[in-house]
Write an enzyme that holds these catalytic residues in place. Structure first.
Site, PDB file in Angstrom:
ATOM      1  N   GLU A  49       0.798  -1.237   0.000  1.00  0.00           N
ATOM      2  CA  GLU A  49       0.000   0.000   0.000  1.00  0.00           C
ATOM      3  C   GLU A  49       0.826   1.279   0.000  1.00  0.00           C
ATOM      4  OE1 GLU A  49      -2.682  -0.399   3.303  1.00  0.00           O
ATOM      5  OE2 GLU A  49      -3.559  -2.243   2.530  1.00  0.00           O
TER       6      GLU A  49
ATOM      7  N   ASN B 153       2.071  -5.228  -3.207  1.00  0.00           N
ATOM      8  CA  ASN B 153       0.663  -5.500  -2.925  1.00  0.00           C
ATOM      9  C   ASN B 153      -0.086  -4.199  -2.630  1.00  0.00           C
ATOM     10  OD1 ASN B 153      -1.337  -7.636  -2.302  1.00  0.00           O
ATOM     11  ND2 ASN B 153      -1.257  -6.851  -0.188  1.00  0.00           N
TER      12      ASN B 153
ATOM     13  N   HIS C 279     -10.538  -5.667  -2.507  1.00  0.00           N
ATOM     14  CA  HIS C 279     -11.628  -5.484  -1.530  1.00  0.00           C
ATOM     15  C   HIS C 279     -12.727  -4.692  -2.226  1.00  0.00           C
ATOM     16  CE1 HIS C 279      -9.212  -6.996   1.748  1.00  0.00           C
ATOM     17  NE2 HIS C 279      -8.253  -6.148   1.465  1.00  0.00           N
TER      18      HIS C 279
ATOM     19  N   GLU D 184      -6.402 -10.551  -1.453  1.00  0.00           N
ATOM     20  CA  GLU D 184      -7.242 -10.336  -0.263  1.00  0.00           C
ATOM     21  C   GLU D 184      -8.700 -10.205  -0.662  1.00  0.00           C
ATOM     22  OE1 GLU D 184      -5.748  -7.022   2.053  1.00  0.00           O
ATOM     23  OE2 GLU D 184      -3.663  -7.581   1.682  1.00  0.00           O
TER      24      GLU D 184
ATOM     25  N   ASP E  24     -12.432  -9.927  -1.168  1.00  0.00           N
ATOM     26  CA  ASP E  24     -13.748  -9.995  -0.525  1.00  0.00           C
ATOM     27  C   ASP E  24     -14.673  -9.052  -1.280  1.00  0.00           C
ATOM     28  OD1 ASP E  24     -12.794  -7.567   0.601  1.00  0.00           O
ATOM     29  OD2 ASP E  24     -12.487  -8.479   2.560  1.00  0.00           O
TER      30      ASP E  24
HETATM   31  O1  G3I Z   1      -6.249  -8.763  18.679  1.00  0.00           O
HETATM   32  C1  G3I Z   1      -6.588  -7.475  19.199  1.00  0.00           C
HETATM   33  C2  G3I Z   1      -7.442  -7.609  20.441  1.00  0.00           C
HETATM   34  O2  G3I Z   1      -6.707  -8.268  21.437  1.00  0.00           O
HETATM   35  C3  G3I Z   1      -7.881  -6.236  20.862  1.00  0.00           C
HETATM   36  O3  G3I Z   1      -8.773  -6.369  21.930  1.00  0.00           O
HETATM   37  C4  G3I Z   1      -8.583  -5.531  19.743  1.00  0.00           C
HETATM   38  C5  G3I Z   1      -8.999  -4.109  20.117  1.00  0.00           C
HETATM   39  O4  G3I Z   1      -8.715  -3.180  19.110  1.00  0.00           O
HETATM   40  O5  G3I Z   1      -7.723  -5.448  18.623  1.00  0.00           O
HETATM   41  C6  G3I Z   1      -7.339  -6.721  18.150  1.00  0.00           C
HETATM   42  O6  G3I Z   1      -6.488  -6.536  17.048  1.00  0.00           O
HETATM   43  C7  G3I Z   1      -7.102  -6.136  15.847  1.00  0.00           C
HETATM   44  C8  G3I Z   1      -6.692  -7.129  14.779  1.00  0.00           C
HETATM   45  O7  G3I Z   1      -7.180  -6.724  13.543  1.00  0.00           O
HETATM   46  C9  G3I Z   1      -7.182  -8.552  15.064  1.00  0.00           C
HETATM   47  O8  G3I Z   1      -8.580  -8.585  15.021  1.00  0.00           O
HETATM   48  C10 G3I Z   1      -6.615  -4.767  15.488  1.00  0.00           C
HETATM   49  O9  G3I Z   1      -7.094  -3.814  16.416  1.00  0.00           O
HETATM   50  C11 G3I Z   1      -7.075  -4.401  14.110  1.00  0.00           C
HETATM   51  O10 G3I Z   1      -6.449  -3.181  13.725  1.00  0.00           O
HETATM   52  C12 G3I Z   1      -6.662  -5.479  13.123  1.00  0.00           C
HETATM   53  O11 G3I Z   1      -7.230  -5.154  11.881  1.00  0.00           O
HETATM   54  C13 G3I Z   1      -6.600  -5.783  10.775  1.00  0.00           C
HETATM   55  C14 G3I Z   1      -6.187  -4.715   9.776  1.00  0.00           C
HETATM   56  O12 G3I Z   1      -5.654  -5.335   8.623  1.00  0.00           O
HETATM   57  C15 G3I Z   1      -5.138  -3.803  10.358  1.00  0.00           C
HETATM   58  O13 G3I Z   1      -4.676  -2.948   9.422  1.00  0.00           O
HETATM   59  C16 G3I Z   1      -7.569  -6.752  10.141  1.00  0.00           C
HETATM   60  O14 G3I Z   1      -7.785  -7.854  11.038  1.00  0.00           O
HETATM   61  C17 G3I Z   1      -7.000  -7.276   8.829  1.00  0.00           C
HETATM   62  O15 G3I Z   1      -7.995  -8.008   8.163  1.00  0.00           O
HETATM   63  C18 G3I Z   1      -6.591  -6.115   7.957  1.00  0.00           C
HETATM   64  O16 G3I Z   1      -6.026  -6.627   6.796  1.00  0.00           O
HETATM   65  C19 G3I Z   1      -5.637  -5.652   5.845  1.00  0.00           C
HETATM   66  C20 G3I Z   1      -4.405  -6.159   5.145  1.00  0.00           C
HETATM   67  O17 G3I Z   1      -3.403  -6.433   6.081  1.00  0.00           O
HETATM   68  C21 G3I Z   1      -3.923  -5.164   4.107  1.00  0.00           C
HETATM   69  N1  G3I Z   1      -4.968  -4.804   3.205  1.00  0.00           N
HETATM   70  C22 G3I Z   1      -6.201  -4.357   3.799  1.00  0.00           C
HETATM   71  C23 G3I Z   1      -6.715  -5.394   4.782  1.00  0.00           C
HETATM   72  C24 G3I Z   1      -8.035  -4.969   5.328  1.00  0.00           C
HETATM   73  O18 G3I Z   1      -7.931  -3.819   6.117  1.00  0.00           O
END
Ligand code: G3I
Length: 458
Positions: A165, A207, A244, A273, A275
Protein backbone atom coordinates in the site's frame (compact mmCIF):
# COMPACT_ATOMS: atom_id res chain seq x y z
CA UNK A 1 -9.36 -31.41 -18.92
CA UNK A 2 -12.31 -32.22 -21.14
CA UNK A 3 -14.81 -29.48 -20.53
CA UNK A 4 -17.92 -31.56 -21.09
CA UNK A 5 -16.68 -34.03 -18.52
CA UNK A 6 -15.85 -31.26 -16.10
CA UNK A 7 -19.16 -29.55 -16.53
CA UNK A 8 -21.02 -32.74 -16.10
CA UNK A 9 -19.12 -33.53 -12.95
CA UNK A 10 -20.23 -30.20 -11.52
CA UNK A 11 -23.85 -30.94 -12.29
CA UNK A 12 -23.65 -34.38 -10.77
CA UNK A 13 -21.84 -32.94 -7.76
CA UNK A 14 -24.74 -30.58 -7.19
CA UNK A 15 -27.18 -33.45 -7.34
CA UNK A 16 -25.17 -35.46 -4.85
CA UNK A 17 -24.72 -32.48 -2.57
CA UNK A 18 -28.20 -32.80 -1.23
CA UNK A 19 -30.72 -31.73 -3.77
CA UNK A 20 -32.13 -35.21 -3.54
CA UNK A 21 -32.45 -36.81 -6.89
CA UNK A 22 -35.88 -38.39 -6.86
CA UNK A 23 -36.19 -41.32 -9.17
CA UNK A 24 -38.79 -44.00 -9.53
CA UNK A 25 -37.25 -47.41 -9.98
CA UNK A 26 -37.82 -49.72 -12.93
CA UNK A 27 -37.76 -47.70 -16.11
CA UNK A 28 -35.89 -44.66 -14.86
CA UNK A 29 -32.70 -43.59 -16.57
CA UNK A 30 -30.85 -41.52 -13.99
CA UNK A 31 -27.58 -39.61 -13.98
CA UNK A 32 -24.26 -41.29 -13.37
CA UNK A 33 -23.83 -40.62 -9.67
CA UNK A 34 -20.55 -42.46 -9.60
CA UNK A 35 -18.74 -39.64 -11.40
CA UNK A 36 -15.61 -38.65 -9.50
CA UNK A 37 -15.53 -35.63 -7.23
CA UNK A 38 -12.37 -33.94 -8.53
CA UNK A 39 -12.88 -30.21 -8.55
CA UNK A 40 -15.30 -30.48 -5.65
CA UNK A 41 -13.34 -28.01 -3.50
CA UNK A 42 -11.92 -24.62 -4.37
CA UNK A 43 -8.35 -25.84 -4.01
CA UNK A 44 -8.90 -28.98 -6.10
CA UNK A 45 -10.72 -27.09 -8.83
CA UNK A 46 -8.13 -24.28 -8.88
CA UNK A 47 -5.31 -26.83 -8.99
CA UNK A 48 -6.88 -28.37 -12.09
CA UNK A 49 -6.53 -24.92 -13.65
CA UNK A 50 -2.90 -24.62 -12.53
CA UNK A 51 -3.80 -22.05 -9.86
CA UNK A 52 -4.01 -21.95 -6.10
CA UNK A 53 -7.00 -20.89 -4.05
CA UNK A 54 -6.19 -19.50 -0.62
CA UNK A 55 -7.52 -17.79 2.47
CA UNK A 56 -6.28 -15.55 5.25
CA UNK A 57 -6.27 -17.20 8.67
CA UNK A 58 -6.12 -15.69 12.15
CA UNK A 59 -4.12 -17.65 14.68
CA UNK A 60 -6.69 -16.91 17.42
CA UNK A 61 -9.21 -19.05 15.52
CA UNK A 62 -7.05 -22.10 14.94
CA UNK A 63 -8.85 -23.88 17.77
CA UNK A 64 -12.23 -23.33 16.10
CA UNK A 65 -12.81 -26.68 14.42
CA UNK A 66 -15.46 -25.44 11.99
CA UNK A 67 -13.01 -22.78 10.82
CA UNK A 68 -10.06 -25.12 10.43
CA UNK A 69 -12.17 -27.85 8.83
CA UNK A 70 -13.27 -25.48 6.07
CA UNK A 71 -9.77 -24.04 5.72
CA UNK A 72 -8.22 -27.47 5.43
CA UNK A 73 -10.82 -28.76 2.98
CA UNK A 74 -11.10 -25.79 0.63
CA UNK A 75 -7.82 -23.89 0.52
CA UNK A 76 -4.27 -24.61 -0.57
CA UNK A 77 -2.59 -21.28 0.22
CA UNK A 78 -2.60 -19.55 3.59
CA UNK A 79 -1.89 -15.92 4.48
CA UNK A 80 -1.51 -14.80 8.11
CA UNK A 81 -4.14 -12.08 8.43
CA UNK A 82 -2.12 -10.06 10.96
CA UNK A 83 0.56 -12.28 12.49
CA UNK A 84 3.50 -11.63 10.16
CA UNK A 85 3.04 -7.85 10.06
CA UNK A 86 5.67 -5.48 11.42
CA UNK A 87 3.96 -4.78 14.74
CA UNK A 88 3.48 -8.50 15.39
CA UNK A 89 6.98 -9.63 14.48
CA UNK A 90 9.10 -6.80 15.91
CA UNK A 91 7.14 -5.35 18.82
CA UNK A 92 10.28 -3.75 20.28
CA UNK A 93 13.17 -2.58 18.21
CA UNK A 94 15.48 -5.52 17.55
CA UNK A 95 13.27 -7.91 19.55
CA UNK A 96 11.51 -10.29 17.21
CA UNK A 97 8.49 -12.40 18.06
CA UNK A 98 7.47 -15.06 15.60
CA UNK A 99 5.19 -17.10 17.84
CA UNK A 100 1.86 -16.15 16.23
CA UNK A 101 3.25 -16.16 12.69
CA UNK A 102 4.88 -19.52 13.29
CA UNK A 103 1.63 -20.92 14.55
CA UNK A 104 -0.08 -20.07 11.29
CA UNK A 105 2.86 -21.34 9.26
CA UNK A 106 3.03 -24.59 11.24
CA UNK A 107 -0.69 -25.18 10.80
CA UNK A 108 -0.43 -24.52 7.07
CA UNK A 109 2.62 -26.70 6.52
CA UNK A 110 1.18 -29.41 8.75
CA UNK A 111 -1.89 -29.49 6.53
CA UNK A 112 0.04 -29.52 3.27
CA UNK A 113 -0.59 -25.86 2.39
CA UNK A 114 1.66 -23.20 0.96
CA UNK A 115 2.05 -19.81 2.64
CA UNK A 116 1.97 -16.23 1.41
CA UNK A 117 3.90 -13.86 3.65
CA UNK A 118 2.16 -10.60 4.54
CA UNK A 119 3.74 -8.02 4.85
CA UNK A 120 7.37 -6.96 5.31
CA UNK A 121 7.18 -3.18 4.93
CA UNK A 122 4.05 -1.03 5.30
CA UNK A 123 3.18 2.43 6.55
CA UNK A 124 0.43 0.88 8.69
CA UNK A 125 0.65 -1.70 11.48
CA UNK A 126 4.08 -0.41 12.39
CA UNK A 127 5.12 -1.03 15.98
CA UNK A 128 5.01 2.10 18.15
CA UNK A 129 8.78 2.51 18.17
CA UNK A 130 8.90 2.59 14.38
CA UNK A 131 6.03 5.04 14.03
CA UNK A 132 8.20 7.62 15.81
CA UNK A 133 11.12 7.19 13.43
CA UNK A 134 12.15 9.11 10.33
CA UNK A 135 15.08 9.39 7.96
CA UNK A 136 18.15 7.22 7.84
CA UNK A 137 17.44 5.63 11.20
CA UNK A 138 14.04 4.45 9.92
CA UNK A 139 15.48 3.26 6.61
CA UNK A 140 17.97 1.08 8.47
CA UNK A 141 15.33 -0.21 10.87
CA UNK A 142 13.02 -1.08 7.96
CA UNK A 143 15.75 -2.89 6.05
CA UNK A 144 16.79 -4.78 9.15
CA UNK A 145 13.18 -5.79 9.70
CA UNK A 146 12.82 -7.05 6.13
CA UNK A 147 16.07 -8.99 6.40
CA UNK A 148 15.32 -10.55 9.79
CA UNK A 149 11.77 -11.61 9.06
CA UNK A 150 12.47 -12.90 5.54
CA UNK A 151 15.46 -14.80 6.93
CA UNK A 152 13.40 -16.36 9.72
CA UNK A 153 10.91 -17.65 7.16
CA UNK A 154 13.46 -18.41 4.46
CA UNK A 155 12.48 -21.32 2.23
CA UNK A 156 8.97 -21.54 3.69
CA UNK A 157 7.18 -18.74 1.90
CA UNK A 158 5.71 -19.03 -1.59
CA UNK A 159 5.47 -15.26 -2.04
CA UNK A 160 6.06 -12.25 0.20
CA UNK A 161 4.15 -9.00 0.08
CA UNK A 162 7.41 -7.10 0.42
CA UNK A 163 5.83 -3.66 0.31
CA UNK A 164 2.18 -2.98 0.97
CA UNK A 165 0.00 0.00 0.00
CA UNK A 166 2.68 2.54 -0.88
CA UNK A 167 0.59 4.63 -3.27
CA UNK A 168 -1.89 7.43 -2.73
CA UNK A 169 -5.57 6.93 -3.55
CA UNK A 170 -7.25 9.31 -5.97
CA UNK A 171 -6.03 10.96 -9.12
CA UNK A 172 -2.51 12.01 -8.13
CA UNK A 173 -0.72 8.77 -8.96
CA UNK A 174 1.74 9.78 -6.27
CA UNK A 175 3.44 7.75 -3.59
CA UNK A 176 1.70 7.81 -0.24
CA UNK A 177 3.29 10.33 2.10
CA UNK A 178 4.47 8.06 4.91
CA UNK A 179 7.48 7.97 7.16
CA UNK A 180 8.90 5.24 4.93
CA UNK A 181 8.39 7.32 1.79
CA UNK A 182 10.12 10.24 3.48
CA UNK A 183 13.27 8.14 3.82
CA UNK A 184 13.67 8.51 0.03
CA UNK A 185 11.85 7.38 -3.09
CA UNK A 186 14.09 4.33 -3.40
CA UNK A 187 12.79 2.78 -0.17
CA UNK A 188 10.60 0.28 -2.08
CA UNK A 189 13.35 -1.09 -4.27
CA UNK A 190 15.69 -1.20 -1.27
CA UNK A 191 13.13 -3.35 0.54
CA UNK A 192 12.86 -5.70 -2.47
CA UNK A 193 16.63 -6.09 -2.70
CA UNK A 194 16.86 -6.88 1.02
CA UNK A 195 14.08 -9.45 0.72
CA UNK A 196 15.72 -11.15 -2.27
CA UNK A 197 19.02 -11.38 -0.41
CA UNK A 198 17.33 -12.90 2.64
CA UNK A 199 15.10 -15.41 0.82
CA UNK A 200 16.13 -15.93 -2.80
CA UNK A 201 13.39 -18.49 -3.47
CA UNK A 202 10.34 -16.57 -2.38
CA UNK A 203 8.44 -14.66 -5.03
CA UNK A 204 8.53 -10.98 -4.16
CA UNK A 205 5.31 -9.02 -4.62
CA UNK A 206 4.18 -5.44 -4.46
CA UNK A 207 0.66 -5.50 -2.92
CA UNK A 208 -2.01 -2.79 -2.95
CA UNK A 209 -5.74 -2.03 -2.99
CA UNK A 210 -7.66 0.12 -5.49
CA UNK A 211 -5.43 -0.97 -8.33
CA UNK A 212 -8.21 -3.01 -9.95
CA UNK A 213 -9.48 -0.47 -12.48
CA UNK A 214 -7.14 0.00 -15.39
CA UNK A 215 -8.30 3.57 -15.98
CA UNK A 216 -7.47 4.74 -12.44
CA UNK A 217 -4.37 6.82 -11.79
CA UNK A 218 -3.28 4.64 -8.87
CA UNK A 219 -3.34 1.52 -11.04
CA UNK A 220 -1.28 3.23 -13.73
CA UNK A 221 1.19 4.54 -11.18
CA UNK A 222 1.81 1.09 -9.70
CA UNK A 223 2.08 -0.32 -13.21
CA UNK A 224 4.68 2.33 -14.08
CA UNK A 225 6.69 1.53 -10.96
CA UNK A 226 6.72 -2.19 -11.76
CA UNK A 227 7.72 -1.45 -15.37
CA UNK A 228 10.55 0.72 -14.07
CA UNK A 229 11.68 -1.99 -11.62
CA UNK A 230 11.69 -4.60 -14.36
CA UNK A 231 13.67 -2.33 -16.69
CA UNK A 232 16.30 -1.64 -14.01
CA UNK A 233 16.56 -5.18 -12.68
CA UNK A 234 14.99 -4.51 -9.29
CA UNK A 235 13.97 -7.97 -8.06
CA UNK A 236 10.18 -8.08 -8.30
CA UNK A 237 8.21 -11.19 -9.28
CA UNK A 238 4.58 -10.38 -8.72
CA UNK A 239 1.88 -7.82 -8.15
CA UNK A 240 -0.78 -8.50 -5.54
CA UNK A 241 -4.18 -6.96 -6.10
CA UNK A 242 -5.96 -6.94 -2.76
CA UNK A 243 -9.43 -6.76 -4.35
CA UNK A 244 -11.63 -5.48 -1.53
CA UNK A 245 -14.90 -4.72 -3.29
CA UNK A 246 -18.23 -3.28 -2.22
CA UNK A 247 -21.13 -1.36 -3.77
CA UNK A 248 -19.10 1.86 -3.81
CA UNK A 249 -16.15 0.05 -5.30
CA UNK A 250 -17.50 -2.78 -7.46
CA UNK A 251 -15.46 -5.14 -9.58
CA UNK A 252 -14.55 -3.00 -12.61
CA UNK A 253 -15.51 -4.12 -16.10
CA UNK A 254 -11.90 -3.86 -17.17
CA UNK A 255 -10.55 -6.09 -14.39
CA UNK A 256 -9.26 -8.69 -16.83
CA UNK A 257 -7.50 -5.92 -18.76
CA UNK A 258 -5.80 -4.71 -15.58
CA UNK A 259 -4.53 -8.17 -14.70
CA UNK A 260 -3.26 -8.65 -18.24
CA UNK A 261 -1.44 -5.31 -18.29
CA UNK A 262 0.44 -6.19 -15.11
CA UNK A 263 1.21 -9.68 -16.39
CA UNK A 264 2.51 -8.19 -19.62
CA UNK A 265 5.30 -6.59 -17.60
CA UNK A 266 6.68 -10.07 -16.97
CA UNK A 267 5.43 -10.54 -13.41
CA UNK A 268 2.91 -12.91 -11.88
CA UNK A 269 -0.39 -11.49 -10.78
CA UNK A 270 -2.10 -12.67 -7.61
CA UNK A 271 -5.46 -11.68 -6.16
CA UNK A 272 -4.41 -11.47 -2.56
CA UNK A 273 -7.24 -10.34 -0.26
CA UNK A 274 -10.47 -10.86 -2.16
CA UNK A 275 -13.75 -10.00 -0.53
CA UNK A 276 -16.93 -8.63 -2.12
CA UNK A 277 -19.65 -7.17 0.08
CA UNK A 278 -23.21 -8.17 -0.75
CA UNK A 279 -25.28 -11.31 -1.03
CA UNK A 280 -27.07 -13.67 -3.36
CA UNK A 281 -26.72 -13.61 -7.09
CA UNK A 282 -25.21 -10.15 -7.39
CA UNK A 283 -22.37 -11.10 -5.05
CA UNK A 284 -22.02 -14.47 -6.78
CA UNK A 285 -21.76 -12.86 -10.20
CA UNK A 286 -19.04 -10.50 -9.05
CA UNK A 287 -17.11 -13.39 -7.54
CA UNK A 288 -17.42 -15.36 -10.75
CA UNK A 289 -16.28 -12.31 -12.71
CA UNK A 290 -13.12 -12.00 -10.63
CA UNK A 291 -12.43 -15.71 -10.96
CA UNK A 292 -12.97 -15.64 -14.71
CA UNK A 293 -10.66 -12.66 -15.04
CA UNK A 294 -7.89 -14.53 -13.24
CA UNK A 295 -8.36 -17.68 -15.30
CA UNK A 296 -8.20 -15.60 -18.47
CA UNK A 297 -4.71 -14.36 -17.63
CA UNK A 298 -2.03 -17.02 -17.85
CA UNK A 299 0.15 -15.33 -15.22
CA UNK A 300 -2.65 -14.90 -12.70
CA UNK A 301 -1.38 -17.65 -10.45
CA UNK A 302 -3.96 -17.67 -7.69
CA UNK A 303 -6.71 -16.13 -5.64
CA UNK A 304 -6.81 -15.66 -1.88
CA UNK A 305 -9.99 -14.63 -0.07
CA UNK A 306 -9.58 -12.48 3.03
CA UNK A 307 -11.09 -14.85 5.58
CA UNK A 308 -13.13 -18.02 5.79
CA UNK A 309 -16.67 -17.21 7.01
CA UNK A 310 -18.50 -13.89 6.78
CA UNK A 311 -18.15 -13.57 10.53
CA UNK A 312 -14.37 -13.85 10.27
CA UNK A 313 -14.12 -10.87 7.92
CA UNK A 314 -12.70 -7.45 8.78
CA UNK A 315 -15.92 -6.28 7.09
CA UNK A 316 -18.23 -8.84 8.73
CA UNK A 317 -21.35 -6.70 8.40
CA UNK A 318 -20.90 -6.68 4.62
CA UNK A 319 -21.01 -10.53 4.47
CA UNK A 320 -18.24 -10.47 1.87
CA UNK A 321 -16.89 -14.04 1.93
CA UNK A 322 -17.72 -17.46 0.49
CA UNK A 323 -19.06 -19.15 3.65
CA UNK A 324 -21.77 -17.80 5.91
CA UNK A 325 -21.43 -17.46 9.68
CA UNK A 326 -22.51 -21.07 10.10
CA UNK A 327 -19.82 -22.31 7.77
CA UNK A 328 -22.30 -23.04 4.97
CA UNK A 329 -21.33 -22.52 1.35
CA UNK A 330 -22.92 -19.42 -0.17
CA UNK A 331 -24.07 -18.85 -3.74
CA UNK A 332 -20.79 -17.00 -4.22
CA UNK A 333 -18.92 -20.18 -3.33
CA UNK A 334 -20.81 -22.20 -5.92
CA UNK A 335 -20.25 -19.60 -8.60
CA UNK A 336 -16.50 -19.55 -7.95
CA UNK A 337 -16.34 -23.34 -7.94
CA UNK A 338 -18.31 -23.55 -11.19
CA UNK A 339 -16.01 -21.06 -12.89
CA UNK A 340 -12.95 -22.97 -11.68
CA UNK A 341 -14.43 -26.22 -12.97
CA UNK A 342 -15.55 -24.84 -16.32
CA UNK A 343 -13.36 -21.93 -16.92
CA UNK A 344 -16.73 -20.18 -17.30
CA UNK A 345 -19.20 -18.61 -14.90
CA UNK A 346 -22.31 -19.57 -16.72
CA UNK A 347 -24.04 -22.85 -17.40
CA UNK A 348 -22.44 -24.89 -20.03
CA UNK A 349 -18.92 -23.59 -20.00
CA UNK A 350 -19.01 -23.43 -23.76
CA UNK A 351 -20.85 -26.73 -24.06
CA UNK A 352 -24.57 -26.77 -24.51
CA UNK A 353 -25.48 -30.30 -23.48
CA UNK A 354 -24.29 -32.82 -20.90
CA UNK A 355 -24.21 -36.49 -21.86
CA UNK A 356 -27.81 -37.66 -22.32
CA UNK A 357 -29.24 -39.84 -19.59
CA UNK A 358 -30.36 -42.92 -21.43
CA UNK A 359 -31.75 -46.23 -20.31
CA UNK A 360 -34.70 -48.43 -20.76
CA UNK A 361 -37.37 -46.78 -22.86
CA UNK A 362 -36.28 -43.17 -23.25
CA UNK A 363 -33.30 -40.86 -23.16
CA UNK A 364 -33.40 -37.33 -21.70
CA UNK A 365 -30.98 -34.65 -22.91
CA UNK A 366 -30.64 -31.20 -21.38
CA UNK A 367 -29.69 -28.27 -23.59
CA UNK A 368 -29.09 -24.79 -22.37
CA UNK A 369 -31.06 -21.87 -23.72
CA UNK A 370 -30.86 -18.14 -23.23
CA UNK A 371 -29.10 -16.69 -20.17
CA UNK A 372 -29.76 -13.50 -18.31
CA UNK A 373 -28.23 -12.02 -15.17
CA UNK A 374 -30.68 -13.71 -12.83
CA UNK A 375 -32.03 -16.70 -14.80
CA UNK A 376 -31.54 -19.10 -17.65
CA UNK A 377 -33.72 -21.19 -19.91
CA UNK A 378 -33.30 -24.90 -20.48
CA UNK A 379 -34.81 -27.46 -22.81
CA UNK A 380 -35.15 -31.18 -22.23
CA UNK A 381 -35.49 -33.46 -25.22
CA UNK A 382 -37.04 -36.85 -24.56
CA UNK A 383 -36.20 -39.43 -27.17
CA UNK A 384 -37.98 -42.78 -27.36
CA UNK A 385 -35.53 -45.70 -27.48
CA UNK A 386 -38.44 -48.00 -28.48
CA UNK A 387 -42.09 -47.43 -29.16
CA UNK A 388 -43.58 -45.96 -25.97
CA UNK A 389 -47.11 -44.99 -24.99
CA UNK A 390 -46.05 -42.22 -22.58
CA UNK A 391 -43.13 -40.72 -20.67
CA UNK A 392 -42.31 -38.67 -17.56
CA UNK A 393 -39.16 -36.61 -17.12
CA UNK A 394 -37.71 -35.27 -13.88
CA UNK A 395 -35.76 -32.03 -13.67
CA UNK A 396 -33.85 -31.44 -10.43
CA UNK A 397 -32.53 -27.98 -9.67
CA UNK A 398 -30.01 -26.71 -7.11
CA UNK A 399 -30.79 -25.53 -3.59
CA UNK A 400 -30.70 -21.86 -4.55
CA UNK A 401 -32.40 -22.39 -7.90
CA UNK A 402 -36.12 -22.20 -8.65
CA UNK A 403 -38.08 -23.09 -11.78
CA UNK A 404 -40.39 -20.15 -12.48
CA UNK A 405 -41.89 -20.98 -15.85
CA UNK A 406 -42.43 -24.06 -18.01
CA UNK A 407 -43.75 -24.74 -21.50
CA UNK A 408 -44.76 -27.66 -23.71
CA UNK A 409 -45.63 -30.00 -20.85
CA UNK A 410 -47.60 -30.45 -17.64
CA UNK A 411 -45.46 -30.14 -14.50
CA UNK A 412 -45.94 -31.47 -10.98
CA UNK A 413 -43.60 -30.85 -8.05
CA UNK A 414 -42.23 -32.72 -5.08
CA UNK A 415 -42.52 -31.19 -1.61
CA UNK A 416 -39.05 -29.57 -1.78
CA UNK A 417 -40.01 -27.68 -4.93
CA UNK A 418 -36.66 -28.67 -6.38
CA UNK A 419 -37.79 -31.70 -8.36
CA UNK A 420 -40.20 -31.16 -11.21
CA UNK A 421 -41.80 -34.08 -13.00
CA UNK A 422 -42.89 -33.12 -16.47
CA UNK A 423 -45.50 -35.17 -18.34
CA UNK A 424 -46.84 -34.71 -21.86
CA UNK A 425 -49.75 -32.28 -22.15
CA UNK A 426 -51.47 -34.49 -24.72
CA UNK A 427 -50.60 -37.95 -25.88
CA UNK A 428 -47.14 -39.09 -24.88
CA UNK A 429 -46.91 -41.79 -27.51
CA UNK A 430 -43.66 -41.79 -29.45
CA UNK A 431 -42.40 -44.17 -32.12
CA UNK A 432 -38.94 -45.65 -31.68
CA UNK A 433 -36.38 -42.89 -32.34
CA UNK A 434 -38.95 -40.09 -32.17
CA UNK A 435 -38.38 -37.07 -29.86
CA UNK A 436 -40.32 -34.39 -28.06
CA UNK A 437 -39.15 -31.39 -26.03
CA UNK A 438 -40.26 -29.17 -23.16
CA UNK A 439 -38.71 -26.09 -21.67
CA UNK A 440 -38.42 -24.10 -18.45
CA UNK A 441 -36.86 -21.02 -16.85
CA UNK A 442 -34.60 -21.27 -13.77
CA UNK A 443 -33.93 -18.33 -11.43
CA UNK A 444 -30.38 -19.36 -10.59
CA UNK A 445 -29.77 -17.57 -7.27
CA UNK A 446 -26.08 -17.46 -8.14
CA UNK A 447 -25.86 -21.18 -8.92
CA UNK A 448 -25.30 -21.65 -12.63
CA UNK A 449 -25.14 -25.44 -12.39
CA UNK A 450 -27.24 -27.22 -14.97
CA UNK A 451 -30.32 -29.04 -13.72
CA UNK A 452 -30.14 -32.83 -13.64
CA UNK A 453 -32.61 -34.61 -15.89
CA UNK A 454 -33.88 -38.14 -16.28
CA UNK A 455 -36.86 -39.84 -17.88
CA UNK A 456 -38.97 -42.95 -17.61
CA UNK A 457 -41.25 -44.51 -20.22
CA UNK A 458 -44.25 -46.77 -20.27
O1 G3I B 1 -6.25 -8.76 18.68
C1 G3I B 1 -6.59 -7.48 19.20
C2 G3I B 1 -7.44 -7.61 20.44
O2 G3I B 1 -6.71 -8.27 21.44
C3 G3I B 1 -7.88 -6.24 20.86
O3 G3I B 1 -8.77 -6.37 21.93
C4 G3I B 1 -8.58 -5.53 19.74
C5 G3I B 1 -9.00 -4.11 20.12
O4 G3I B 1 -8.72 -3.18 19.11
O5 G3I B 1 -7.72 -5.45 18.62
C6 G3I B 1 -7.34 -6.72 18.15
O6 G3I B 1 -6.49 -6.54 17.05
C7 G3I B 1 -7.10 -6.14 15.85
C8 G3I B 1 -6.69 -7.13 14.78
O7 G3I B 1 -7.18 -6.72 13.54
C9 G3I B 1 -7.18 -8.55 15.06
O8 G3I B 1 -8.58 -8.58 15.02
C10 G3I B 1 -6.62 -4.77 15.49
O9 G3I B 1 -7.09 -3.81 16.42
C11 G3I B 1 -7.08 -4.40 14.11
O10 G3I B 1 -6.45 -3.18 13.73
C12 G3I B 1 -6.66 -5.48 13.12
O11 G3I B 1 -7.23 -5.15 11.88
C13 G3I B 1 -6.60 -5.78 10.77
C14 G3I B 1 -6.19 -4.71 9.78
O12 G3I B 1 -5.65 -5.34 8.62
C15 G3I B 1 -5.14 -3.80 10.36
O13 G3I B 1 -4.68 -2.95 9.42
C16 G3I B 1 -7.57 -6.75 10.14
O14 G3I B 1 -7.79 -7.85 11.04
C17 G3I B 1 -7.00 -7.28 8.83
O15 G3I B 1 -7.99 -8.01 8.16
C18 G3I B 1 -6.59 -6.12 7.96
O16 G3I B 1 -6.03 -6.63 6.80
C19 G3I B 1 -5.64 -5.65 5.84
C20 G3I B 1 -4.40 -6.16 5.14
O17 G3I B 1 -3.40 -6.43 6.08
C21 G3I B 1 -3.92 -5.16 4.11
N1 G3I B 1 -4.97 -4.80 3.20
C22 G3I B 1 -6.20 -4.36 3.80
C23 G3I B 1 -6.71 -5.39 4.78
C24 G3I B 1 -8.03 -4.97 5.33
O18 G3I B 1 -7.93 -3.82 6.12
Amino acid sequence: MNRTTTRWRAAVGAAVAGIGLVASTALVASTALTAQAAGSTLHAAASDQGRYFGTALAQGKLNDSQYTTIADREFGMITAENEMKMDATEPQRGVFNYSAGDRILDWAVGHGKQVRGHALAWHSQQPGWMQQMEGQQLRQAMLNHVTQVATHYRGKIYAWDVVNEAFEDGSSGARRNSNLQRTGNDWIEAAFRAARAADPNAKLCYNDYNIDNWSHAKTRAVHAMVADFKSRGVPIDCVGLQAHFNSGNPVPNNYHETLQHFADLGVDVQITELDIEGSGSSQAQQYSGVTQACLAVARCTGITVWGVRDTDSWRASGTPLLFDGNGQKKAAYTSVLNVLNDGEGEPGGGETTPPPTGGDGCTATYSEGQKWGDRFNGTVTVRADRAISSWAATVTVGASQRITATWSGTPTWDSSGKVMTMRPSGSGALAAGQSTSFGFTVMHGGDWTWPTVSCSAS
